[in-house]
Design a protein around this motif. Structure first.
Motif, PDB file in Angstrom:
ATOM      1  N   ALA A  68       0.851  -1.185   0.000  1.00  0.00           N
ATOM      2  CA  ALA A  68       0.000   0.000   0.000  1.00  0.00           C
ATOM      3  C   ALA A  68       0.885   1.232   0.000  1.00  0.00           C
ATOM      4  CB  ALA A  68      -0.917   0.019   1.217  1.00  0.00           C
ATOM      5  N   ILE A  69       0.452   2.240  -0.734  1.00  0.00           N
ATOM      6  CA  ILE A  69       1.092   3.553  -0.680  1.00  0.00           C
ATOM      7  C   ILE A  69       0.126   4.446   0.075  1.00  0.00           C
ATOM      8  CG2 ILE A  69       1.880   5.527  -2.025  1.00  0.00           C
ATOM      9  CD1 ILE A  69       2.726   3.589  -4.203  1.00  0.00           C
ATOM     10  N   LEU A  70       0.654   5.193   1.044  1.00  0.00           N
ATOM     11  CA  LEU A  70      -0.215   6.020   1.869  1.00  0.00           C
ATOM     12  C   LEU A  70       0.402   7.388   2.116  1.00  0.00           C
ATOM     13  CD1 LEU A  70       0.577   5.090   5.427  1.00  0.00           C
ATOM     14  CD2 LEU A  70       0.738   3.263   3.753  1.00  0.00           C
ATOM     15  N   ARG A  71      -0.482   8.363   2.307  1.00  0.00           N
ATOM     16  CA  ARG A  71      -0.081   9.731   2.625  1.00  0.00           C
ATOM     17  C   ARG A  71      -1.246  10.458   3.269  1.00  0.00           C
ATOM     18  NH1 ARG A  71      -0.559  10.441  -3.783  1.00  0.00           N
ATOM     19  NH2 ARG A  71       0.976   8.838  -3.897  1.00  0.00           N
ATOM     20  N   VAL A  72      -0.942  11.345   4.163  1.00  0.00           N
ATOM     21  CA  VAL A  72      -1.980  12.134   4.824  1.00  0.00           C
ATOM     22  C   VAL A  72      -2.340  13.308   3.916  1.00  0.00           C
ATOM     23  CG1 VAL A  72      -2.527  13.581   6.819  1.00  0.00           C
ATOM     24  CG2 VAL A  72      -1.247  11.457   7.134  1.00  0.00           C
ATOM     25  N   SER A  83      -4.855   9.001   2.695  1.00  0.00           N
ATOM     26  CA  SER A  83      -5.093   8.658   1.302  1.00  0.00           C
ATOM     27  C   SER A  83      -4.258   7.424   0.946  1.00  0.00           C
ATOM     28  CB  SER A  83      -4.685   9.837   0.411  1.00  0.00           C
ATOM     29  OG  SER A  83      -4.739   9.468  -0.946  1.00  0.00           O
ATOM     30  N   VAL A  84      -4.907   6.439   0.346  1.00  0.00           N
ATOM     31  CA  VAL A  84      -4.229   5.196  -0.051  1.00  0.00           C
ATOM     32  C   VAL A  84      -4.493   4.995  -1.549  1.00  0.00           C
ATOM     33  CG1 VAL A  84      -3.944   2.735   0.432  1.00  0.00           C
ATOM     34  CG2 VAL A  84      -4.651   4.293   2.271  1.00  0.00           C
ATOM     35  N   PRO A  85      -3.647   5.597  -2.404  1.00  0.00           N
ATOM     36  CA  PRO A  85      -3.871   5.474  -3.839  1.00  0.00           C
ATOM     37  C   PRO A  85      -3.531   4.095  -4.407  1.00  0.00           C
ATOM     38  CG  PRO A  85      -1.912   6.780  -3.409  1.00  0.00           C
ATOM     39  CD  PRO A  85      -2.550   6.500  -2.076  1.00  0.00           C
ATOM     40  N   VAL A  86      -2.716   3.318  -3.673  1.00  0.00           N
ATOM     41  CA  VAL A  86      -2.382   1.953  -4.103  1.00  0.00           C
ATOM     42  C   VAL A  86      -2.608   1.010  -2.931  1.00  0.00           C
ATOM     43  CG1 VAL A  86      -0.526   0.413  -4.861  1.00  0.00           C
ATOM     44  CG2 VAL A  86      -0.679   2.729  -5.802  1.00  0.00           C
ATOM     45  N   PHE A  87      -3.440  -0.002  -3.146  1.00  0.00           N
ATOM     46  CA  PHE A  87      -3.744  -1.031  -2.143  1.00  0.00           C
ATOM     47  C   PHE A  87      -3.843  -2.341  -2.905  1.00  0.00           C
ATOM     48  CE2 PHE A  87      -6.380  -3.764   0.401  1.00  0.00           C
ATOM     49  CZ  PHE A  87      -6.127  -3.420   1.716  1.00  0.00           C
ATOM     50  N   ILE A 118     -10.066   6.986   6.178  1.00  0.00           N
ATOM     51  CA  ILE A 118      -9.109   6.399   5.240  1.00  0.00           C
ATOM     52  C   ILE A 118      -9.802   6.348   3.878  1.00  0.00           C
ATOM     53  CG2 ILE A 118      -7.771   4.350   4.616  1.00  0.00           C
ATOM     54  CD1 ILE A 118      -7.832   3.578   7.619  1.00  0.00           C
ATOM     55  N   HIS A 119      -9.131   6.855   2.860  1.00  0.00           N
ATOM     56  CA  HIS A 119      -9.657   6.763   1.496  1.00  0.00           C
ATOM     57  C   HIS A 119      -8.783   5.799   0.704  1.00  0.00           C
ATOM     58  CE1 HIS A 119      -9.792   8.082  -2.809  1.00  0.00           C
ATOM     59  NE2 HIS A 119     -11.051   7.795  -2.568  1.00  0.00           N
ATOM     60  N   ILE A 120      -9.358   4.682   0.296  1.00  0.00           N
ATOM     61  CA  ILE A 120      -8.645   3.706  -0.530  1.00  0.00           C
ATOM     62  C   ILE A 120      -9.164   3.846  -1.954  1.00  0.00           C
ATOM     63  CG2 ILE A 120      -8.153   1.269  -0.939  1.00  0.00           C
ATOM     64  CD1 ILE A 120      -8.551   0.843   2.090  1.00  0.00           C
ATOM     65  N   THR A 131      -0.940  11.819  -8.404  1.00  0.00           N
ATOM     66  CA  THR A 131      -1.511  12.843  -7.525  1.00  0.00           C
ATOM     67  C   THR A 131      -2.805  12.332  -6.922  1.00  0.00           C
ATOM     68  OG1 THR A 131      -2.760  13.821  -9.336  1.00  0.00           O
ATOM     69  CG2 THR A 131      -0.573  14.729  -8.912  1.00  0.00           C
ATOM     70  N   ASP A 132      -3.199  12.967  -5.840  1.00  0.00           N
ATOM     71  CA  ASP A 132      -4.496  12.659  -5.244  1.00  0.00           C
ATOM     72  C   ASP A 132      -5.576  13.436  -5.982  1.00  0.00           C
ATOM     73  OD1 ASP A 132      -3.667  10.898  -3.285  1.00  0.00           O
ATOM     74  OD2 ASP A 132      -3.192  12.504  -1.899  1.00  0.00           O
ATOM     75  N   GLY A 133      -6.778  13.315  -5.507  1.00  0.00           N
ATOM     76  CA  GLY A 133      -7.870  14.053  -6.094  1.00  0.00           C
ATOM     77  C   GLY A 133      -8.917  13.143  -6.695  1.00  0.00           C
ATOM     78  N   ALA A 134      -8.612  11.866  -6.805  1.00  0.00           N
ATOM     79  CA  ALA A 134      -9.591  10.935  -7.352  1.00  0.00           C
ATOM     80  C   ALA A 134     -10.746  10.778  -6.377  1.00  0.00           C
ATOM     81  CB  ALA A 134      -8.943   9.583  -7.619  1.00  0.00           C
ATOM     82  N   GLU A 135     -11.928  10.818  -6.892  1.00  0.00           N
ATOM     83  CA  GLU A 135     -13.116  10.677  -6.061  1.00  0.00           C
ATOM     84  C   GLU A 135     -13.574   9.220  -5.966  1.00  0.00           C
ATOM     85  OE1 GLU A 135     -14.484  13.170  -4.327  1.00  0.00           O
ATOM     86  OE2 GLU A 135     -12.956  14.500  -5.077  1.00  0.00           O
TER      87      GLU A 135
END
Length: 143
Positions: A68-72, A83-87, A118-120, A131-135
């Motif tokens: 998982a890749i994570l960032r606040v 934010s977890v863009p990769v799980f 937590i947003h996965i 980048t983040d921003g995906a809904e």
């Protein structure tokens, strides 16, 4: 209850094995770019809650079963969230256990960093999440 999996920030010895999962899912990233991302993360001397991190799930035999890749991040309505863009998880025999171990780790990190959710992100192997921003994806409220 003891877990069959060790979940922690990725170690240098796990980078190549973790890429096997990333590649198997079909993410549009080559091994050299993956190594660069991991090297930048591993080179950091001090952790910050707002810096990207990679977590790896390792079983007792040393196989990588999850990444998982994570960032606040901060959202105007949600507030501070993880934010977890990769799980990615993989197990033929214990998918629930691997997923549970990784989610448990993410929950601990989110609470430690004072996140309210937590947003996965949805699995999108055709694009590497720059980048983040995906809904899309799922939001897990905490507390």
């Amino acid at each position: 209850m003891a877990s069959a999996y060790a979940v922690a920030p990725i170690k240098a010895a796990q980078v190549e094995r973790a890429y096997c999962l990333i590649g198997a899912v079909g993410y549009d990233i080559d091994i050299d770019r993956w190594r660069q991302i991991c090297a930048a993360i591993l080179a950091r001397k001090h952790l910050s809650p707002f810096i990207e991190e990679i977590a790896a799930v390792e079983d007792a035999l040393g196989y990588i079963r999850g990444v998982a890749i994570l960032r606040v991040r901060h959202h105007e309505r949600m507030g501070r969230y993880l934010s977890v863009p990769v799980f990615v998880t993989a197990s033929a025999a214990d998918a629930r256990g691997v997923c549970g171990a990784l989610l448990g780790y993410l929950n601990e990190v989110a609470l430690d960093r004072r996140c309210g959710a937590i947003h996965i992100a949805r699995l999108s192997p055709d694009r590497w999440p720059a980048t983040d921003g995906a809904e899309d994806g799922i939001i897990i409220p905490l507390r």
